[in-house]
Design a protein around this motif. Structure first.
Motif, mmCIF file in Angstrom:
data_model
loop_
_atom_site.group_PDB
_atom_site.id
_atom_site.type_symbol
_atom_site.label_atom_id
_atom_site.label_comp_id
_atom_site.label_asym_id
_atom_site.label_seq_id
_atom_site.Cartn_x
_atom_site.Cartn_y
_atom_site.Cartn_z
ATOM 1 N N GLY A 1 81.227 -34.497 14.012
ATOM 2 C CA GLY A 1 80.622 -35.118 13.008
ATOM 3 C C GLY A 1 79.913 -34.479 12.022
ATOM 4 N N VAL A 2 80.064 -33.310 11.864
ATOM 5 C CA VAL A 2 79.473 -32.411 10.552
ATOM 6 C C VAL A 2 80.380 -32.236 9.184
ATOM 7 C CG1 VAL A 2 78.524 -30.191 10.152
ATOM 8 C CG2 VAL A 2 78.264 -31.035 12.417
ATOM 9 N N ALA A 3 79.716 -32.845 8.536
ATOM 10 C CA ALA A 3 80.317 -32.850 7.064
ATOM 11 C C ALA A 3 80.283 -31.443 6.572
ATOM 12 C CB ALA A 3 79.868 -33.926 6.155
ATOM 13 N N THR A 4 81.308 -30.826 5.914
ATOM 14 C CA THR A 4 81.274 -29.555 5.426
ATOM 15 C C THR A 4 80.207 -29.244 4.229
ATOM 16 O OG1 THR A 4 82.848 -30.055 3.887
ATOM 17 C CG2 THR A 4 83.805 -28.777 5.926
ATOM 18 N N ALA A 5 79.752 -30.571 3.721
ATOM 19 C CA ALA A 5 78.770 -30.201 2.688
ATOM 20 C C ALA A 5 77.356 -29.915 3.514
ATOM 21 C CB ALA A 5 78.652 -31.665 2.055
ATOM 22 N N ARG A 6 77.201 -30.186 4.802
ATOM 23 C CA ARG A 6 75.932 -29.824 5.602
ATOM 24 C C ARG A 6 76.093 -28.299 5.972
ATOM 25 N NH1 ARG A 6 75.671 -33.647 10.293
ATOM 26 N NH2 ARG A 6 73.950 -32.170 10.750
ATOM 27 N N VAL A 7 77.100 -27.647 5.686
ATOM 28 C CA VAL A 7 77.140 -26.288 6.214
ATOM 29 C C VAL A 7 76.559 -25.450 5.042
ATOM 30 C CG1 VAL A 7 78.843 -24.342 7.059
ATOM 31 C CG2 VAL A 7 79.133 -26.981 7.612
ATOM 32 N N VAL A 8 75.505 -24.550 5.509
ATOM 33 C CA VAL A 8 74.714 -23.770 4.729
ATOM 34 C C VAL A 8 75.058 -22.315 4.959
ATOM 35 C CG1 VAL A 8 72.981 -25.439 3.860
ATOM 36 C CG2 VAL A 8 72.711 -23.828 5.642
ATOM 37 N N GLY A 9 75.610 -22.131 5.678
ATOM 38 C CA GLY A 9 75.952 -20.705 6.252
ATOM 39 C C GLY A 9 76.967 -20.377 7.220
ATOM 40 N N LEU A 10 77.668 -19.080 6.986
ATOM 41 C CA LEU A 10 78.586 -18.631 7.913
ATOM 42 C C LEU A 10 78.249 -17.359 8.586
ATOM 43 C CD1 LEU A 10 81.606 -19.045 9.030
ATOM 44 C CD2 LEU A 10 82.340 -17.740 7.226
ATOM 45 N N GLY A 11 78.126 -17.071 9.917
ATOM 46 C CA GLY A 11 77.778 -15.829 10.470
ATOM 47 C C GLY A 11 79.221 -15.492 11.167
ATOM 48 N N SER A 12 79.441 -14.378 11.147
ATOM 49 C CA SER A 12 80.555 -13.593 11.626
ATOM 50 C C SER A 12 80.416 -12.178 11.759
ATOM 51 C CB SER A 12 81.943 -14.068 10.965
ATOM 52 O OG SER A 12 81.917 -13.091 9.777
ATOM 53 N N ASP A 13 81.364 -11.480 12.302
ATOM 54 C CA ASP A 13 81.409 -10.059 12.628
ATOM 55 C C ASP A 13 81.742 -9.154 11.284
ATOM 56 O OD1 ASP A 13 84.010 -10.410 12.393
ATOM 57 O OD2 ASP A 13 84.465 -9.701 14.432
ATOM 58 N N GLY A 14 81.951 -9.876 10.297
ATOM 59 C CA GLY A 14 82.152 -9.095 8.924
ATOM 60 C C GLY A 14 83.795 -8.682 8.851
ATOM 61 N N ALA A 15 84.672 -9.309 9.830
ATOM 62 C CA ALA A 15 86.124 -8.646 9.666
ATOM 63 C C ALA A 15 86.711 -9.443 8.307
ATOM 64 C CB ALA A 15 86.841 -9.150 10.727
ATOM 65 N N ASN A 16 87.636 -8.697 7.803
ATOM 66 C CA ASN A 16 88.035 -9.288 6.410
ATOM 67 C C ASN A 16 88.528 -10.824 6.711
ATOM 68 O OD1 ASN A 16 87.523 -6.999 5.108
ATOM 69 N ND2 ASN A 16 89.686 -6.042 5.388
ATOM 70 N N VAL A 17 89.056 -11.102 7.701
ATOM 71 C CA VAL A 17 89.908 -12.415 8.003
ATOM 72 C C VAL A 17 88.433 -13.377 7.838
ATOM 73 C CG1 VAL A 17 89.540 -12.685 10.463
ATOM 74 C CG2 VAL A 17 91.417 -13.667 9.256
ATOM 75 N N MET A 18 87.298 -12.980 8.192
ATOM 76 C CA MET A 18 85.976 -13.978 8.042
ATOM 77 C C MET A 18 85.585 -14.081 6.703
ATOM 78 S SD MET A 18 85.867 -15.487 10.902
ATOM 79 C CE MET A 18 86.348 -15.300 12.555
ATOM 80 N N ASN A 19 85.423 -12.839 5.822
ATOM 81 C CA ASN A 19 84.642 -12.886 4.807
ATOM 82 C C ASN A 19 85.443 -12.573 3.390
ATOM 83 O OD1 ASN A 19 82.221 -12.906 5.952
ATOM 84 N ND2 ASN A 19 82.175 -11.090 6.737
ATOM 85 N N GLY A 20 85.037 -12.195 2.516
ATOM 86 C CA GLY A 20 85.849 -11.959 1.202
ATOM 87 C C GLY A 20 86.651 -13.095 0.718
ATOM 88 N N THR A 21 88.124 -12.927 1.037
ATOM 89 C CA THR A 21 89.122 -13.990 0.709
ATOM 90 C C THR A 21 89.399 -14.636 1.761
ATOM 91 O OG1 THR A 21 90.782 -12.239 0.809
ATOM 92 C CG2 THR A 21 89.728 -12.516 -1.501
ATOM 93 N N GLY A 22 88.694 -14.565 3.138
ATOM 94 C CA GLY A 22 89.128 -15.319 4.225
ATOM 95 C C GLY A 22 88.353 -16.460 4.523
ATOM 96 N N CYS A 23 87.823 -16.549 5.533
ATOM 97 C CA CYS A 23 87.506 -18.032 5.924
ATOM 98 C C CYS A 23 86.166 -18.447 5.000
ATOM 99 C CB CYS A 23 86.836 -18.078 7.430
ATOM 100 S SG CYS A 23 88.113 -17.904 8.678
ATOM 101 N N ALA A 24 85.533 -17.421 4.581
ATOM 102 C CA ALA A 24 84.008 -17.971 3.837
ATOM 103 C C ALA A 24 84.561 -18.392 2.559
ATOM 104 C CB ALA A 24 83.296 -16.457 3.625
ATOM 105 N N ARG A 25 85.763 -17.906 1.930
ATOM 106 C CA ARG A 25 86.207 -18.358 0.741
ATOM 107 C C ARG A 25 86.663 -19.727 0.826
ATOM 108 N NH1 ARG A 25 87.100 -16.173 -4.638
ATOM 109 N NH2 ARG A 25 86.284 -14.515 -3.637
#
Length: 111
Positions: A81-105
């Motif tokens: 029941g969490v709308a993506t508009a309520r998400v204010v942050g993403l914490g991860s291990d810093g792998a490319n797949v998570m950051n940059g052009t990955g999941c964060a984008r």
């Protein structure tokens, strides 16, 4: 008995998620003993004005691509029941797949 306990805990966590104005997603890709890719997921939220981190689950994913992980994150959030508009942050291990052009984008485009 175990199901009743699990339902009570899940219900309590869902209530806290629903009452938090915003959430942060904390994820990491893991593998289980059979070498299947998994995505462990937590949410950081506010409960009675205090920060709290809650375990959401460890989910099987077909691959470790950004698209696959993003889809799973969206599915998990939607299921809780969490709308993506309520998400204010993403914490991860810093792998490319998570950051940059990955999941964060990919997740930024959802808000």
């Amino acid at each position: 008995m175990e199901e009743a306990i699990a339902m009570t805990i899940t219900s309590t966590i869902d209530d806290r998620i629903a009452n938090s104005k915003c959430v942060g997603v904390i994820v990491d890709e893991t593998t289980n003993i059979t070498v299947e890719k998994m995505l462990i997921t937590y949410l950081a939220l506010q409960h009675k004005g205090e920060p709290e981190t809650v375990f959401i689950g460890n989910y099987l994913i077909p691959s470790g691509t950004a698209e696959c992980i993003t889809t799973k994150i969206k599915d998990v959030l939607s299921g809780r029941g969490v709308a993506t508009a309520r998400v204010v942050g993403l914490g991860s291990d810093g792998a490319n797949v998570m950051n940059g052009t990955g999941c964060a984008r990919c997740l930024q485009g959802c808000a």
